[in-house]
Design a protein around this motif. Structure first.
Motif, PDB file in Angstrom:
ATOM      1  N   THR A  74       0.808  -1.228   0.000  1.00  0.00           N
ATOM      2  CA  THR A  74       0.000   0.000   0.000  1.00  0.00           C
ATOM      3  C   THR A  74       0.839   1.275   0.000  1.00  0.00           C
ATOM      4  OG1 THR A  74      -0.139   0.130   2.422  1.00  0.00           O
ATOM      5  CG2 THR A  74      -1.795  -1.219   1.296  1.00  0.00           C
ATOM      6  N   GLU A  75       2.115   1.144  -0.312  1.00  0.00           N
ATOM      7  CA  GLU A  75       3.023   2.293  -0.310  1.00  0.00           C
ATOM      8  C   GLU A  75       3.042   2.993   1.048  1.00  0.00           C
ATOM      9  OE1 GLU A  75       1.717   4.690  -3.589  1.00  0.00           O
ATOM     10  OE2 GLU A  75       2.679   3.400  -5.068  1.00  0.00           O
ATOM     11  N   GLY A  76       2.943   2.189   2.093  1.00  0.00           N
ATOM     12  CA  GLY A  76       3.057   2.719   3.452  1.00  0.00           C
ATOM     13  C   GLY A  76       1.783   3.288   4.040  1.00  0.00           C
ATOM     14  N   LYS A  77       0.663   3.188   3.324  1.00  0.00           N
ATOM     15  CA  LYS A  77      -0.581   3.799   3.774  1.00  0.00           C
ATOM     16  C   LYS A  77      -1.470   2.831   4.559  1.00  0.00           C
ATOM     17  CE  LYS A  77      -2.525   5.057   0.004  1.00  0.00           C
ATOM     18  NZ  LYS A  77      -3.525   5.647  -0.886  1.00  0.00           N
ATOM     19  N   ILE A  78      -2.101   3.341   5.608  1.00  0.00           N
ATOM     20  CA  ILE A  78      -3.225   2.663   6.247  1.00  0.00           C
ATOM     21  C   ILE A  78      -4.299   3.724   6.455  1.00  0.00           C
ATOM     22  CG2 ILE A  78      -4.092   1.377   8.234  1.00  0.00           C
ATOM     23  CD1 ILE A  78      -1.330   0.332   8.767  1.00  0.00           C
ATOM     24  N   ASN A  79      -5.297   3.714   5.586  1.00  0.00           N
ATOM     25  CA  ASN A  79      -6.394   4.677   5.737  1.00  0.00           C
ATOM     26  C   ASN A  79      -7.267   4.344   6.944  1.00  0.00           C
ATOM     27  OD1 ASN A  79      -6.087   4.511   2.412  1.00  0.00           O
ATOM     28  ND2 ASN A  79      -6.378   6.578   3.230  1.00  0.00           N
ATOM     29  N   ILE A  80      -7.553   3.046   7.099  1.00  0.00           N
ATOM     30  CA  ILE A  80      -8.402   2.601   8.201  1.00  0.00           C
ATOM     31  C   ILE A  80      -7.781   1.351   8.816  1.00  0.00           C
ATOM     32  CG2 ILE A  80     -10.689   1.793   8.904  1.00  0.00           C
ATOM     33  CD1 ILE A  80     -11.829   3.229   6.443  1.00  0.00           C
ATOM     34  N   LEU A  81      -7.689   1.335  10.123  1.00  0.00           N
ATOM     35  CA  LEU A  81      -7.258   0.138  10.844  1.00  0.00           C
ATOM     36  C   LEU A  81      -8.393  -0.293  11.762  1.00  0.00           C
ATOM     37  CD1 LEU A  81      -3.843  -0.664  12.410  1.00  0.00           C
ATOM     38  CD2 LEU A  81      -5.939  -1.233  13.610  1.00  0.00           C
ATOM     39  N   ILE A  82      -8.836  -1.523  11.585  1.00  0.00           N
ATOM     40  CA  ILE A  82      -9.912  -2.054  12.427  1.00  0.00           C
ATOM     41  C   ILE A  82      -9.307  -3.043  13.408  1.00  0.00           C
ATOM     42  CG2 ILE A  82     -12.136  -3.237  12.462  1.00  0.00           C
ATOM     43  CD1 ILE A  82     -12.652  -2.122   9.674  1.00  0.00           C
ATOM     44  N   ALA A 125       1.217   8.832   8.960  1.00  0.00           N
ATOM     45  CA  ALA A 125       1.720   9.138   7.616  1.00  0.00           C
ATOM     46  C   ALA A 125       0.609   9.164   6.568  1.00  0.00           C
ATOM     47  CB  ALA A 125       2.781   8.115   7.217  1.00  0.00           C
ATOM     48  N   THR A 126      -0.609   8.766   6.958  1.00  0.00           N
ATOM     49  CA  THR A 126      -1.743   8.724   6.039  1.00  0.00           C
ATOM     50  C   THR A 126      -2.733   9.812   6.410  1.00  0.00           C
ATOM     51  OG1 THR A 126      -1.481   6.304   5.946  1.00  0.00           O
ATOM     52  CG2 THR A 126      -3.497   7.244   4.997  1.00  0.00           C
ATOM     53  N   PRO A 127      -2.950  10.811   5.570  1.00  0.00           N
ATOM     54  CA  PRO A 127      -3.875  11.897   5.913  1.00  0.00           C
ATOM     55  C   PRO A 127      -5.287  11.382   6.225  1.00  0.00           C
ATOM     56  CG  PRO A 127      -2.581  12.470   3.982  1.00  0.00           C
ATOM     57  CD  PRO A 127      -2.301  11.021   4.268  1.00  0.00           C
ATOM     58  N   ASN A 128      -5.890  11.967   7.251  1.00  0.00           N
ATOM     59  CA  ASN A 128      -7.275  11.670   7.623  1.00  0.00           C
ATOM     60  C   ASN A 128      -7.498  10.172   7.861  1.00  0.00           C
ATOM     61  OD1 ASN A 128      -9.953  12.436   8.201  1.00  0.00           O
ATOM     62  ND2 ASN A 128     -10.591  11.995   6.101  1.00  0.00           N
ATOM     63  N   SER A 129      -6.600   9.550   8.596  1.00  0.00           N
ATOM     64  CA  SER A 129      -6.723   8.114   8.867  1.00  0.00           C
ATOM     65  C   SER A 129      -7.668   7.855  10.036  1.00  0.00           C
ATOM     66  CB  SER A 129      -5.351   7.505   9.150  1.00  0.00           C
ATOM     67  OG  SER A 129      -4.736   8.152  10.248  1.00  0.00           O
ATOM     68  N   LEU A 130      -8.051   6.591  10.181  1.00  0.00           N
ATOM     69  CA  LEU A 130      -9.053   6.206  11.171  1.00  0.00           C
ATOM     70  C   LEU A 130      -8.663   4.903  11.856  1.00  0.00           C
ATOM     71  CD1 LEU A 130     -11.963   6.383  12.446  1.00  0.00           C
ATOM     72  CD2 LEU A 130     -12.768   5.146  10.419  1.00  0.00           C
ATOM     73  N   LEU A 131      -8.712   4.905  13.197  1.00  0.00           N
ATOM     74  CA  LEU A 131      -8.532   3.690  13.987  1.00  0.00           C
ATOM     75  C   LEU A 131      -9.871   3.328  14.600  1.00  0.00           C
ATOM     76  CD1 LEU A 131      -6.931   1.479  15.514  1.00  0.00           C
ATOM     77  CD2 LEU A 131      -6.411   3.198  17.261  1.00  0.00           C
ATOM     78  N   VAL A 132     -10.357   2.133  14.286  1.00  0.00           N
ATOM     79  CA  VAL A 132     -11.620   1.630  14.834  1.00  0.00           C
ATOM     80  C   VAL A 132     -11.296   0.513  15.810  1.00  0.00           C
ATOM     81  CG1 VAL A 132     -13.846   0.559  14.330  1.00  0.00           C
ATOM     82  CG2 VAL A 132     -12.828   2.146  12.673  1.00  0.00           C
ATOM     83  N   ASN A 133     -11.633   0.701  17.085  1.00  0.00           N
ATOM     84  CA  ASN A 133     -11.448  -0.338  18.090  1.00  0.00           C
ATOM     85  C   ASN A 133     -12.781  -1.016  18.356  1.00  0.00           C
ATOM     86  OD1 ASN A 133      -8.670   0.149  18.564  1.00  0.00           O
ATOM     87  ND2 ASN A 133      -9.166   1.874  19.899  1.00  0.00           N
ATOM     88  N   THR A 134     -12.827  -2.325  18.175  1.00  0.00           N
ATOM     89  CA  THR A 134     -14.055  -3.054  18.459  1.00  0.00           C
ATOM     90  C   THR A 134     -14.204  -3.204  19.966  1.00  0.00           C
ATOM     91  OG1 THR A 134     -13.874  -4.289  16.388  1.00  0.00           O
ATOM     92  CG2 THR A 134     -15.374  -5.155  18.052  1.00  0.00           C
ATOM     93  N   CYS A 135     -15.193  -2.538  20.510  1.00  0.00           N
ATOM     94  CA  CYS A 135     -15.471  -2.576  21.940  1.00  0.00           C
ATOM     95  C   CYS A 135     -16.688  -3.477  22.173  1.00  0.00           C
ATOM     96  CB  CYS A 135     -15.683  -1.142  22.440  1.00  0.00           C
ATOM     97  SG  CYS A 135     -15.700  -0.953  24.234  1.00  0.00           S
ATOM     98  N   SER A 136     -17.563  -3.119  23.071  1.00  0.00           N
ATOM     99  CA  SER A 136     -18.708  -3.975  23.386  1.00  0.00           C
ATOM    100  C   SER A 136     -19.691  -3.221  24.270  1.00  0.00           C
ATOM    101  CB  SER A 136     -18.232  -5.238  24.123  1.00  0.00           C
ATOM    102  OG  SER A 136     -19.310  -5.940  24.710  1.00  0.00           O
ATOM    103  N   ALA A 137     -20.966  -3.612  24.192  1.00  0.00           N
ATOM    104  CA  ALA A 137     -21.963  -3.072  25.117  1.00  0.00           C
ATOM    105  C   ALA A 137     -21.632  -3.450  26.554  1.00  0.00           C
ATOM    106  CB  ALA A 137     -23.352  -3.591  24.746  1.00  0.00           C
TER     107      ALA A 137
END
Length: 255
Positions: A74-82, A125-137
């Motif tokens: 991905t040329e060093g990119k991570i737009n979204i990490l789940i 290093a990726t503009p406007n990136s997002l980290l999504v952490n799976t949590c829980s009720a």
């Protein structure tokens, strides 16, 4: 092409989320300890733009290798990490084996932390990136039959809130997703009392769609279902004793 890196991608929420993002044109990284399933999925034809391999989130070296593997494509990119990998053992706290408690801590707490920390340079290093952490009720109140699992999700919630502040200046958005019990193998493993008054009504596909819908949101914490939202609202007006009674009822707690 935007990219998404997913842990715990061999089954459940992780796999359904991977399939949905693939359909939406993302380059998808599937990572899990079950490498055979990952290889089968990559060969299935459902992932025209994807890669994946073995990843044990409880092992920092394994996580680092998985991130390097993905970013080579991905040329060093991570737009979204789940940050989705998780394990659960249900039952009375004192009857659950120590190794099972340790596994939940290693994966649900240490694993989530390790993935976030090691992925940080790529997200930054990726503009406007997002980290999504799976949590829980189960992060709303400590849940009987799920003491350590529930506690681990309190950690995920707190970590997400803190990082959403710390990483804001790095142009990294951090959120937590709090699904109720869903129709997965993990959901099926719960103590039967837990689903008497809280029946399973959501699937992995439902959660995957919800995750996708949050990409352009503006909150740091997302509750999926109306019943959990109502529970959170009612809690504001209850005493500690009343909240405990409500949880006992919701969980059909008996001992």
């Amino acid at each position: 092409m935007k990219t998404v890196f997913i842990t715990g991608a061999a089954s459940g929420i992780g796999l359904m989320t991977a399939k949905l993002f693939a359909k939406q044109g993302y380059f998808v990284g599937l990572y899990d300890i079950n490498n055979d399933v990952i290889e089968t999925q990559l060969a299935s034809g459902e992932f025209p733009n994807a890669c994946g391999c073995y990843c044990d989130v409880s092992n920092a070296e394994s996580v680092q290798e998985a991130l390097k593997h993905f970013t080579k494509h991905t040329e060093g990119k991570i737009n979204i990490l789940i940050n989705n990998a998780g394990v659960l053992t249900s039952g009375f706290f004192e009857e659950i084996q120590a190794k099972q408690h340790e596994s939940m801590i290693d994966v649900n707490i240490k694993g989530v932390t390790t993935v976030a920390q090691l992925a940080y340079p790529y997200l930054k290093a990726t503009p406007n990136s997002l980290l999504v952490n799976t949590c829980s009720a189960s992060s709303i109140h400590g849940i009987p039959y799920l003491a350590v699992y529930s506690a681990s999700k309190f950690y995920v919630d707190g970590l997400s809130e803190a990082l959403s502040i710390e990483w804001q200046t790095d142009d990294i958005r951090v959120i937590s997703i709090k699904p109720p019990v869903i129709d997965t193998a993990m959901g099926a493993s719960l103590h039967p009392n837990l689903t008497k008054n809280m029946p399973i009504e959501f699937s992995s596909e439902d959660v995957a769609q919800f995750i996708f819908n949050t990409i352009n949101g503006n909150k740091t914490s997302y509750i999926i279902d109306f019943k959990t939202k109502a529970w959170v609202f009612i809690n504001r007006f209850l005493s500690a004793g009343a909240r405990m009674k409500l949880v006992k009822y919701l969980c059909s707690f008996e001992k």
